[in-house]
Design a protein around this motif. Structure first.
Motif, PDB file in Angstrom:
ATOM      1  N   UNK A   1       0.940  -1.273   0.231  1.00  8.68           N
ATOM      2  CA  UNK A   1       0.005  -0.005   0.177  1.00  8.68           C
ATOM      3  C   UNK A   1       0.845   1.207  -0.097  1.00  8.68           C
ATOM      4  N   UNK A   2       2.246   1.294  -0.160  1.00  9.58           N
ATOM      5  CA  UNK A   2       3.044   2.136  -0.434  1.00  9.58           C
ATOM      6  C   UNK A   2       3.468   2.898   1.242  1.00  9.58           C
ATOM      7  N   UNK A   3       3.413   1.954   1.884  1.00 10.67           N
ATOM      8  CA  UNK A   3       3.851   2.283   3.346  1.00 10.67           C
ATOM      9  C   UNK A   3       3.237   3.379   4.018  1.00 10.67           C
ATOM     10  N   UNK A   4       1.709   3.512   3.947  1.00 13.11           N
ATOM     11  CA  UNK A   4       1.022   4.432   4.547  1.00 13.11           C
ATOM     12  C   UNK A   4       1.272   4.735   6.151  1.00 13.11           C
ATOM     13  N   UNK A   5       0.915   5.670   6.586  1.00  9.45           N
ATOM     14  CA  UNK A   5       0.822   5.734   8.036  1.00  9.45           C
ATOM     15  C   UNK A   5      -0.066   4.672   8.666  1.00  9.45           C
ATOM     16  N   UNK A   6       0.231   4.357   9.932  1.00  7.62           N
ATOM     17  CA  UNK A   6      -0.807   3.501  10.533  1.00  7.62           C
ATOM     18  C   UNK A   6      -2.060   3.979  10.784  1.00  7.62           C
ATOM     19  N   UNK A   7      -2.240   5.367  11.052  1.00  5.40           N
ATOM     20  CA  UNK A   7      -3.405   5.886  11.408  1.00  5.40           C
ATOM     21  C   UNK A   7      -4.266   6.008  10.105  1.00  5.40           C
ATOM     22  N   UNK A   8      -3.746   5.928   8.814  1.00  5.68           N
ATOM     23  CA  UNK A   8      -4.406   5.919   7.541  1.00  5.68           C
ATOM     24  C   UNK A   8      -5.198   4.459   7.590  1.00  5.68           C
ATOM     25  N   UNK A   9      -4.230   3.494   8.039  1.00  5.92           N
ATOM     26  CA  UNK A   9      -4.684   1.879   7.767  1.00  5.92           C
ATOM     27  C   UNK A   9      -5.824   1.895   9.016  1.00  5.92           C
ATOM     28  N   UNK A  10      -5.698   2.423  10.215  1.00  5.02           N
ATOM     29  CA  UNK A  10      -6.596   2.025  11.077  1.00  5.02           C
ATOM     30  C   UNK A  10      -8.020   2.565  10.583  1.00  5.02           C
ATOM     31  N   UNK A  11      -7.888   3.867  10.122  1.00  4.62           N
ATOM     32  CA  UNK A  11      -8.880   4.630   9.705  1.00  4.62           C
ATOM     33  C   UNK A  11      -9.739   3.739   8.058  1.00  4.62           C
ATOM     34  N   UNK A  12      -8.922   3.351   7.733  1.00  8.71           N
ATOM     35  CA  UNK A  12      -9.500   2.521   6.443  1.00  8.71           C
ATOM     36  C   UNK A  12     -10.171   1.368   6.899  1.00  8.71           C
TER      37      UNK A  12
END
Length: 114
Positions: free
Chosen positions: A93-104
């Protein structure tokens, strides 16, 4: 929860509408929260040496990213453990920030339950 079908941007809401939106999201999130996260399979667990080879980061960088919660990990204690699947997905996923992953994840779970 009269605002569920409202498509207006946030900046156009009144203060009262914004407060009601936040309250309804909080109520909904409290209903949908899963307290216990599924524990990965033992064969999926890897340690910092393998995580460093997998990501291309040095061990020092990985420790820093764990402290900042910038990389997915299973256990931050000793030994530091990671899920191979989550690290691979994170890199794909392009090494997104963890906050973005949790929100997604939250939004995906919310949409599945609706």
């Amino acid at each position: 929860m009269y605002m569920n079908n409202d498509k207006r941007p946030l900046f156009s809401l009144t203060v009262e509408e914004y407060i009601e939106l936040n309250r309804s999201l909080l109520r909904e999130s409290e209903r949908n929260v899963t307290i216990i996260e599924k524990v990965p399979d033992v064969s999926d667990l890897i340690f910092i040496e393998e995580a460093a080879r997998l990501t291309g980061y040095t061990q020092k960088t990985i420790y820093t990213k764990v402290c900042r919660r910038e990389i997915p990990y299973v256990s931050s204690g000793r030994p530091l453990t990671f899920s191979r699947k989550k690290l691979t997905l994170w890199m794909a996923n392009g090494r997104p920030p963890i906050a973005e992953m949790i929100a997604e994840d939250f939004l995906n779970n919310k949409n599945k339950k609706s």
